[in-house]
Design an enzyme around this catalytic site. Structure first.
Site, PDB file in Angstrom:
ATOM      1  N   ASP A  49       0.862  -1.177   0.000  1.00 48.69           N
ATOM      2  CA  ASP A  49       0.000   0.000   0.000  1.00 48.69           C
ATOM      3  C   ASP A  49       0.900   1.228   0.000  1.00 48.69           C
ATOM      4  O   ASP A  49       1.703   1.414   0.925  1.00 48.69           O
ATOM      5  CB  ASP A  49      -0.912   0.004   1.235  1.00 48.69           C
ATOM      6  CG  ASP A  49      -1.836   1.214   1.254  1.00 48.69           C
ATOM      7  OD1 ASP A  49      -2.496   1.469   0.232  1.00 48.69           O
ATOM      8  OD2 ASP A  49      -1.874   1.922   2.287  1.00 48.69           O
ATOM      9  N   GLU A 105      -1.347  -1.377  -6.081  1.00 50.00           N
ATOM     10  CA  GLU A 105      -2.463  -0.642  -6.673  1.00 50.00           C
ATOM     11  C   GLU A 105      -2.044   0.053  -7.973  1.00 50.00           C
ATOM     12  O   GLU A 105      -0.918   0.535  -8.091  1.00 50.00           O
ATOM     13  CB  GLU A 105      -2.974   0.432  -5.698  1.00 50.00           C
ATOM     14  CG  GLU A 105      -3.761  -0.114  -4.529  1.00 50.00           C
ATOM     15  CD  GLU A 105      -4.220   0.987  -3.589  1.00 50.00           C
ATOM     16  OE1 GLU A 105      -5.434   1.229  -3.510  1.00 50.00           O
ATOM     17  OE2 GLU A 105      -3.356   1.597  -2.941  1.00 50.00           O
ATOM     18  N   CYS A 119     -12.689  -5.046   5.488  1.00 50.73           N
ATOM     19  CA  CYS A 119     -12.042  -5.722   6.620  1.00 50.73           C
ATOM     20  C   CYS A 119     -11.301  -6.951   6.076  1.00 50.73           C
ATOM     21  O   CYS A 119     -11.902  -7.816   5.444  1.00 50.73           O
ATOM     22  CB  CYS A 119     -13.077  -6.143   7.654  1.00 50.73           C
ATOM     23  SG  CYS A 119     -12.398  -7.197   8.973  1.00 50.73           S
ATOM     24  N   CYS A 130     -12.890 -10.399   7.808  1.00 48.76           N
ATOM     25  CA  CYS A 130     -14.180 -10.984   7.443  1.00 48.76           C
ATOM     26  C   CYS A 130     -14.634 -10.623   6.030  1.00 48.76           C
ATOM     27  O   CYS A 130     -15.584 -11.215   5.511  1.00 48.76           O
ATOM     28  CB  CYS A 130     -15.259 -10.562   8.454  1.00 48.76           C
ATOM     29  SG  CYS A 130     -15.632  -8.783   8.424  1.00 48.76           S
ATOM     30  N   CYS A 172     -13.719  -3.280  13.057  1.00 47.69           N
ATOM     31  CA  CYS A 172     -14.813  -3.838  12.263  1.00 47.69           C
ATOM     32  C   CYS A 172     -15.886  -4.398  13.194  1.00 47.69           C
ATOM     33  O   CYS A 172     -15.630  -4.704  14.367  1.00 47.69           O
ATOM     34  CB  CYS A 172     -14.272  -4.933  11.343  1.00 47.69           C
ATOM     35  SG  CYS A 172     -15.530  -5.719  10.309  1.00 47.69           S
ATOM     36  N   CYS A 215     -16.948  -7.225  13.141  1.00 43.31           N
ATOM     37  CA  CYS A 215     -16.599  -8.602  13.504  1.00 43.31           C
ATOM     38  C   CYS A 215     -15.652  -8.636  14.706  1.00 43.31           C
ATOM     39  O   CYS A 215     -15.297  -9.714  15.190  1.00 43.31           O
ATOM     40  CB  CYS A 215     -15.968  -9.329  12.314  1.00 43.31           C
ATOM     41  SG  CYS A 215     -14.293  -8.775  11.901  1.00 43.31           S
ATOM     42  N   ASP A 234      -3.472   1.265   6.937  1.00 50.74           N
ATOM     43  CA  ASP A 234      -2.546   0.972   5.837  1.00 50.74           C
ATOM     44  C   ASP A 234      -2.184  -0.508   5.752  1.00 50.74           C
ATOM     45  O   ASP A 234      -2.108  -1.066   4.656  1.00 50.74           O
ATOM     46  CB  ASP A 234      -1.277   1.818   5.994  1.00 50.74           C
ATOM     47  CG  ASP A 234      -1.568   3.311   5.880  1.00 50.74           C
ATOM     48  OD1 ASP A 234      -2.496   3.656   5.131  1.00 50.74           O
ATOM     49  OD2 ASP A 234      -0.885   4.107   6.540  1.00 50.74           O
TER      50      ASP A 234
END
Length: 376
Positions: free
Chosen positions: A185, A279, A332, A335, A351, A353, A360
């Protein structure tokens, strides 16, 4: 595996060689502009341009004329290379890969010309390199070249330094497989964050030099005004020229620091991983954000990705680019739930979950998972 690699070295030409290099640069620029003008005129008349062959046969005629007889003094291959570059520029333009060729200016900070290795015209002998017309030139031979030299680009920077870039055809040994993959990232706060938590800091080279650069730039502006006030040409204004070189060397120092950092980081990543997931950033579009443009330009994401790509090609590794619209920061990694858009000021989040995330690192894990999914 046979690959093309480029090696860059500092040149140390003597006084006469500097004069000839500068003449060759000027002559190559003239030839490019001369035939660009002919090309444009021909296109207006017939709707078709010229070609390399049509232009190349005109050069001997120019040399025989009294007006352009000075073209005889320089490397003929450099003049032919200028026409070839012009033809390539038009080909890319018609393929919509770049804008139409523009006239070259002698005010550009980097001036260069290209010559080819014909009949062993380019040879390395210790700390000297043989070049067409220039004969033996001193250079900083810092790396051994094991391959056939195809061509050389001789350049003069705004700092007054001379460099040579050699394109070499050589056998490159692929690196051993590590059976490892990584998600990266890219950011502004930290330069690169890997999915295993490794962080490469953003050194902000331009920002660190900003005060010094601004101070020296102001001095340059004052000396420009002084020269203008007394009606002195800038080429003859010694104080202005000295300060101009000083500013150029500061910019060069920043560029060298950045490139050294990018080379080291990209090499480490390529050596340690077989699949690199990253990316596909729209850097040009992001630079339109005036608040972040300076920081994005300083961090040089596109240069880093380019280095990863050609090193992966050399050493048998794979680069996987993730769609720029993939919501890597919103999903996330535990999950897979997309909990909605999060502004840039949110660096940590939890999250539903129950998983707690560093923004990052979570993004880099998602980039890796998406990349591996595409590979499979």
């Amino acid at each position: 595996m046979v690959k093309h690699k480029a090696y860059k070295f500092r040149l140390y030409p003597d006084k006469e060689q500097k004069i000839l290099i500068n003449k060759t640069i000027g002559s190559s620029r003239f030839v490019f502009n001369y035939f660009l003008n002919l090309w444009n005129e021909e296109y207006k008349k017939t709707g078709k341009g010229l070609s390399y062959n049509k232009c190349a046969v005109i050069i001997p005629t120019l040399k025989k004329s009294d007006e352009y007889s000075w073209l005889k003094e320089v490397d003929s291959i450099a003049l032919q290379s200028s026409i070839k570059n012009l033809e390539d520029s038009f080909n890319r333009f018609f393929k919509k890969q770049n804008k139409a060729p523009r006239f070259k200016s002698k005010k550009s900070p980097i001036q260069s010309y290209i010559t080819k290795n014909v009949g062993n015209g380019i040879q390395i002998q210790g700390n000297r390199i043989k070049l067409p017309k220039l004969k033996m030139v001193m250079f900083a031979n810092s790396r051994e070249i094991n391959g056939r030299i195809l061509r050389a680009t001789i350049s003069r920077k705004a700092s007054g330094k001379y460099f040579i870039s050699l394109l070499v055809e050589e056998h490159v040994q692929e690196l051993e497989k590590t059976n490892s993959s990584v998600g990266i990232d890219l950011g502004i706060k930290d330069f690169a964050i890997l999915d295993d938590g490794t962080i490469y800091n953003n050194n902000r080279y331009t920002t660190k030099m900003a005060k010094q650069l601004a101070r020296e730039q102001r001095k340059l502006s004052r000396r420009y005004e002084q020269a203008k006030k007394i009606g002195e040409k800038l080429e003859d204004a010694k104080n202005y020229q000295k300060q101009k070189i000083k500013v150029a060397r500061l910019h060069e120092k920043v560029a060298n620091q950045r490139e050294d950092f990018l080379n080291k980081v990209s090499t480490i990543i390529i050596k340690n991983h077989d699949v690199i997931c990253i990316e596909d950033l729209n850097t040009k579009g992001m630079l339109k954000n005036h608040k972040l443009a300076k920081s994005i330009s300083d961090v040089s994401w596109s240069m880093f990705v380019t280095k990863l790509q050609y090193k992966a090609d050399w050493y048998g590794k794979k680069i996987v680019k993730i769609d720029r619209w993939y919501p890597s920061s919103q999903i996330c990694s535990n999950c897979g739930i997309n909990s909605g858009k999060k502004t840039l000021d949110i660096r940590y989040w939890e999250c539903e979950c129950g998983a707690k995330h560093d923004r990052d690192i979570n993004a880099s894990i998602n980039i890796k998972n998406e990349g591996l999914r595409q590979v499979v």
